[in-house]
Design a protein around this motif. Sequence first.
Motif, PDB file in Angstrom:
ATOM      1  N   GLU A  34      42.875  50.164  34.399  1.00 49.81           N
ATOM      2  CA  GLU A  34      42.986  48.797  33.754  1.00 49.81           C
ATOM      3  C   GLU A  34      42.080  47.785  34.134  1.00 49.81           C
ATOM      4  O   GLU A  34      41.925  47.498  35.475  1.00 49.81           O
ATOM      5  N   PHE A  35      41.543  46.906  33.464  1.00 51.81           N
ATOM      6  CA  PHE A  35      40.539  46.006  33.794  1.00 51.81           C
ATOM      7  C   PHE A  35      41.292  44.820  34.640  1.00 51.81           C
ATOM      8  O   PHE A  35      42.360  44.413  34.231  1.00 51.81           O
ATOM      9  N   GLY A  36      40.647  44.743  35.667  1.00 51.91           N
ATOM     10  CA  GLY A  36      41.220  43.703  36.434  1.00 51.91           C
ATOM     11  C   GLY A  36      42.182  43.795  37.537  1.00 51.91           C
ATOM     12  O   GLY A  36      42.796  43.052  38.141  1.00 51.91           O
ATOM     13  N   LYS A  37      42.618  45.127  37.404  1.00 54.88           N
ATOM     14  CA  LYS A  37      43.798  45.738  38.457  1.00 54.88           C
ATOM     15  C   LYS A  37      43.170  45.524  39.699  1.00 54.88           C
ATOM     16  O   LYS A  37      42.101  45.252  39.873  1.00 54.88           O
ATOM     17  N   PRO A  38      44.172  45.407  40.398  1.00 58.55           N
ATOM     18  CA  PRO A  38      44.035  45.085  42.063  1.00 58.55           C
ATOM     19  C   PRO A  38      42.784  46.144  42.526  1.00 58.55           C
ATOM     20  O   PRO A  38      43.159  47.529  42.301  1.00 58.55           O
ATOM     21  N   ILE A  51      39.824  37.824  47.177  1.00 58.11           N
ATOM     22  CA  ILE A  51      40.362  38.871  46.185  1.00 58.11           C
ATOM     23  C   ILE A  51      40.004  38.519  44.861  1.00 58.11           C
ATOM     24  O   ILE A  51      39.708  39.449  44.080  1.00 58.11           O
ATOM     25  N   ASP A  52      39.845  37.450  44.722  1.00 57.71           N
ATOM     26  CA  ASP A  52      39.489  36.957  43.211  1.00 57.71           C
ATOM     27  C   ASP A  52      38.063  36.986  43.056  1.00 57.71           C
ATOM     28  O   ASP A  52      37.602  37.039  41.719  1.00 57.71           O
ATOM     29  N   SER A  53      37.210  37.293  44.362  1.00 53.73           N
ATOM     30  CA  SER A  53      35.538  37.622  43.826  1.00 53.73           C
ATOM     31  C   SER A  53      35.449  39.125  43.365  1.00 53.73           C
ATOM     32  O   SER A  53      34.314  39.233  43.001  1.00 53.73           O
ATOM     33  N   PHE A  54      36.501  40.083  43.287  1.00 57.84           N
ATOM     34  CA  PHE A  54      36.089  41.176  42.859  1.00 57.84           C
ATOM     35  C   PHE A  54      36.933  41.340  41.390  1.00 57.84           C
ATOM     36  O   PHE A  54      38.467  41.307  41.550  1.00 57.84           O
ATOM     37  N   VAL A  55      36.461  42.065  40.617  1.00 57.40           N
ATOM     38  CA  VAL A  55      37.109  42.420  39.208  1.00 57.40           C
ATOM     39  C   VAL A  55      36.875  44.041  39.146  1.00 57.40           C
ATOM     40  O   VAL A  55      35.939  44.527  38.657  1.00 57.40           O
ATOM     41  N   TYR A  67      35.442  50.925  41.415  1.00 59.40           N
ATOM     42  CA  TYR A  67      34.182  50.230  41.237  1.00 59.40           C
ATOM     43  C   TYR A  67      34.820  48.743  40.701  1.00 59.40           C
ATOM     44  O   TYR A  67      35.974  48.608  40.007  1.00 59.40           O
ATOM     45  N   ALA A  68      34.204  47.477  41.122  1.00 52.65           N
ATOM     46  CA  ALA A  68      34.577  46.508  40.660  1.00 52.65           C
ATOM     47  C   ALA A  68      33.266  45.481  40.715  1.00 52.65           C
ATOM     48  O   ALA A  68      32.073  45.861  41.231  1.00 52.65           O
ATOM     49  N   PHE A  69      33.177  44.535  39.812  1.00 48.33           N
ATOM     50  CA  PHE A  69      32.333  43.373  39.697  1.00 48.33           C
ATOM     51  C   PHE A  69      32.288  42.487  40.944  1.00 48.33           C
ATOM     52  O   PHE A  69      33.468  42.288  41.130  1.00 48.33           O
ATOM     53  N   TRP A  70      31.388  42.184  41.474  1.00 47.03           N
ATOM     54  CA  TRP A  70      31.521  41.182  42.579  1.00 47.03           C
ATOM     55  C   TRP A  70      31.018  39.964  42.122  1.00 47.03           C
ATOM     56  O   TRP A  70      29.716  39.644  41.426  1.00 47.03           O
TER      57      TRP A  70
END
Length: 182
Positions: A34-38, A51-55, A67-70
């Motif tokens: 799920e995109f943007g999940k914790p 927390i908001d700096s990672f997607v 994996y997350a976007f920074w």
Amino acid sequence: MSNAYSPVPELNSLKEFQERCGSEYYANEFELVEFGKPSGAETYSDEQEFIDSFVCFARANRSGSDYAFWRVDHRADLAASPVVVFGDEGGICVVAGNIRDLFRQLGCDWWQWPSWESAQFMEPDPDDKPSPRHGDYLEWLKENFGLTPPDDPNELRHIAEAEFGARLESWVDRFYQDPMDL
């Protein structure tokens, strides 16, 4: 309102491909979530800025690494943001300079081994079979983006680490102190 998986066209295209693959892997233990999940960010700090700096957008391996976007500098195009991995046993490491570099790395079909020190891609044993839909993924990658995998996915990781690694480490240190250092 859009029914798109994410605001990132590249990920939307991959999501369509993944749905065609069904339950079969196309890159070693990788799958979109799920995109943007914790992400693992919540285990490092409860500061909202952190927390908001990672997607989060994908599972890196079966053991629970993500994996997350920074959002390193709040770029308008999220696809141009560096990709990090939150290791299931700890560690936050830069993996790729952007989503297309990660796509190329996935084309190697190597498994992700994140740790506190780095997030290496590990070459499968010669006896290991490739992911069942790996050939289809390589075709998709070429057709949609004109990309091919590097000889070694760690080459792209080293480039991303050189550009963003020290900056990520310094930034994370503002929010997280290892309990072992106390």
